[in-house]
Design an enzyme around this catalytic site. Structure first.
Site, mmCIF file in Angstrom:
data_model
loop_
_atom_site.group_PDB
_atom_site.id
_atom_site.type_symbol
_atom_site.label_atom_id
_atom_site.label_comp_id
_atom_site.label_asym_id
_atom_site.label_seq_id
_atom_site.Cartn_x
_atom_site.Cartn_y
_atom_site.Cartn_z
ATOM 1 N N LYS A 1 0.839 -1.198 0.000
ATOM 2 C CA LYS A 1 0.000 0.000 0.000
ATOM 3 C C LYS A 1 0.874 1.249 0.000
ATOM 4 O O LYS A 1 1.917 1.305 0.645
ATOM 5 C CB LYS A 1 -0.924 0.006 1.226
ATOM 6 C CG LYS A 1 -1.865 -1.202 1.299
ATOM 7 C CD LYS A 1 -2.912 -1.159 0.204
ATOM 8 C CE LYS A 1 -3.852 -2.339 0.278
ATOM 9 N NZ LYS A 1 -3.311 -3.583 -0.269
ATOM 10 N N ASP A 2 0.398 2.264 -0.696
ATOM 11 C CA ASP A 2 1.106 3.528 -0.882
ATOM 12 C C ASP A 2 1.315 4.252 0.444
ATOM 13 O O ASP A 2 0.486 4.175 1.343
ATOM 14 C CB ASP A 2 0.267 4.402 -1.828
ATOM 15 C CG ASP A 2 1.043 5.573 -2.389
ATOM 16 O OD1 ASP A 2 2.149 5.847 -1.907
ATOM 17 O OD2 ASP A 2 0.519 6.222 -3.309
ATOM 18 N N ARG A 3 2.413 4.996 0.554
ATOM 19 C CA ARG A 3 2.630 5.783 1.773
ATOM 20 C C ARG A 3 1.826 7.078 1.758
ATOM 21 O O ARG A 3 1.558 7.648 2.806
ATOM 22 C CB ARG A 3 4.122 6.080 1.973
ATOM 23 C CG ARG A 3 4.735 7.076 1.016
ATOM 24 C CD ARG A 3 6.235 7.165 1.280
ATOM 25 N NE ARG A 3 6.904 8.080 0.368
ATOM 26 C CZ ARG A 3 7.152 9.357 0.627
ATOM 27 N NH1 ARG A 3 6.754 9.880 1.776
ATOM 28 N NH2 ARG A 3 7.790 10.114 -0.237
#
EC number: 5.4.99.27
Length: 408
Positions: free
Chosen positions: A75-77
């Site tokens: 998952k993206d930061r």
């Protein structure tokens, strides 16, 4: 690739202004989490951290190897995310990170989590800085997506290592230039990387060939090891550089391979649309132009249509038509490659298998809210949207279609 059809820009919008503007919830099979099992299942909620960095800190705090922790997706930061991880040992978050990373044990499983268990993701997004006069266009695009879906291209997150000249680090490797591949891996900064890290990589780039100095500027054990080995070599060969690339973690080598497959698939799909005389528009992306078909053209692509992502066992052994094979050879040629690069992985320890990917995606539960005053942009509007997508489908590609300026 001939760009006969027109280009389209995008309506005005901002996305991911805060992590809360981009909320992602991972979906697992409904029967996976049990009351007993060999693996403990944890819900991992985070904001401002990518998955791998969060897992590294959790594994260190828990005194557990990161390889003992299973996960179903990254998952993206730049988001507020909820996902699941598995481990046979207890896990905990460092105290100083508990405000941005939360970990809760929610049950057990008979198997460790892996990407094959990722059913999909649920998204809740906020689009900001919208112009009043463009609301009608957004609503029109929303109706089009609800009816026709969108093309399942890989988006820019897949290509974190993209270079303006060489495109991907692995492309020079395929052409026999392992040194350039290694140089790009070690010196080309990631998008959003901090200034200190970017400056250090610039120094390594400028010092390239002066292995003693490069070793002094090395940060990780792996970098020191690589430059130490090069320092001992009087005349490093391409095999020298190739062997050193194999020292990188499997995760990083896999990303080099998968980003290449994704790039070729994107260009492959666009070229097929053009060769079939589809109407539509091109959009500009970090990796080059992509084609968005118009309504009549996209409706001719069945939702059941799969197009194999190129890879092992090679294009002649996959279920491509003759026209698709010719198109794929054309795309490879444009990248300075032959079809033989797809016969097997360039790295012995990494697989580069072909797999099926849907060409056209219809989002589930796609909803759009009321257009409200944007508290962060006086005089502008904001809107909340939500939807579910299968695993591997990019929400940002749906947003590109939603915010397309051209009416197609």
């Amino acid at each position: 690739m001939e760009l006969v059809q027109p280009f389209s820009g995008f309506l005005v919008y901002d996305l991911k202004q805060t992590p809360e503007d981009f909320q992602v919830e991972e979906i697992l099979p409904s029967d996976l989490i049990q009351k007993t099992g060999k693996w403990m299942i944890f819900r991992l909620q985070k904001s401002g951290w990518n998955t791998l960095d969060a897992l590294l800190r959790i594994s260190k705090e828990s005194k557990v190897s990161i390889f003992e922790i299973g996960y179903a997706g990254k998952k993206d930061r730049h988001a507020s995310t909820s996902q699941y991880i598995s481990c046979q040992k207890p896990l905990r978050v460092p105290k100083e990170l508990t405000k941005v990373i939360q970990l809760d044990k929610i049950g057990f499983s008979k198997k460790s989590l892996s990407t094959e268990l990722n059913v999909g993701n649920r998204f809740q997004l906020v689009l900001r800085n919208l112009l009043e006069k463009e609301i009608e266009s957004i609503r029109n695009n929303f109706e089009k997506i609800t009816k026709n879906g969108f093309i399942n291209y890989y988006d820019s997150q897949r290509f974190s290592r993209f270079h303006s000249e060489f495109r991907l680090p692995i492309l020079p490797f395929f052409k026999g230039d392992a040194e350039t591949c290694l140089k790009l891996i070690l010196t080309d900064p990631f998008p959003g990387e901090k200034k200190q890290a970017r400056d250090r990589k610039k120094i390594l780039y400028d010092l390239w060939g002066n292995w003693s100095q490069c070793e002094k500027w090395s940060k990780s054990k792996l970098e020191k090891n690589i430059f130490s080995n090069l320092k001992k070599e009087k005349k490093p060969t391409q095999k020298t550089y190739s062997d050193l690339i194999l020292r990188f973690p499997e995760e990083e080598l896999l990303m080099l391979v998968s980003s290449f497959q994704s790039l070729i698939w994107n260009e492959f799909v666009s070229e097929i649309f053009i060769s079939d005389n589809f109407t539509g528009v091109w959009i500009k992306t970090k990796t080059g132009p992509l084609f968005f078909p118009g309504e009549s053209s996209i409706q001719s692509v069945p939702f059941s249509k799969n197009l194999p992502v190129p890879g092992n066992p090679g294009i002649y052994k996959l279920e491509y038509s003759k026209k698709e094979i010719d198109t794929l050879k054309k795309i490879l040629n444009q990248n300075g490659l032959t079809e033989s690069v797809l016969d097997s992985s360039p790295f012995p320890i990494i697989k580069m298998n072909s797999f099926e990917r849907k060409v056209r995606i219809l989002p589930n539960d796609f909803q759009i809210g009321d257009f409200e005053e944007d508290d962060q942009h006086p005089g502008k509007r904001k809107v909340k949207i939500s939807f579910r997508l299968p695993s591997g489908v990019y929400a940002t590609m749906l947003i590109k279609r939603l915010m397309l300026r051209s009416r197609i």
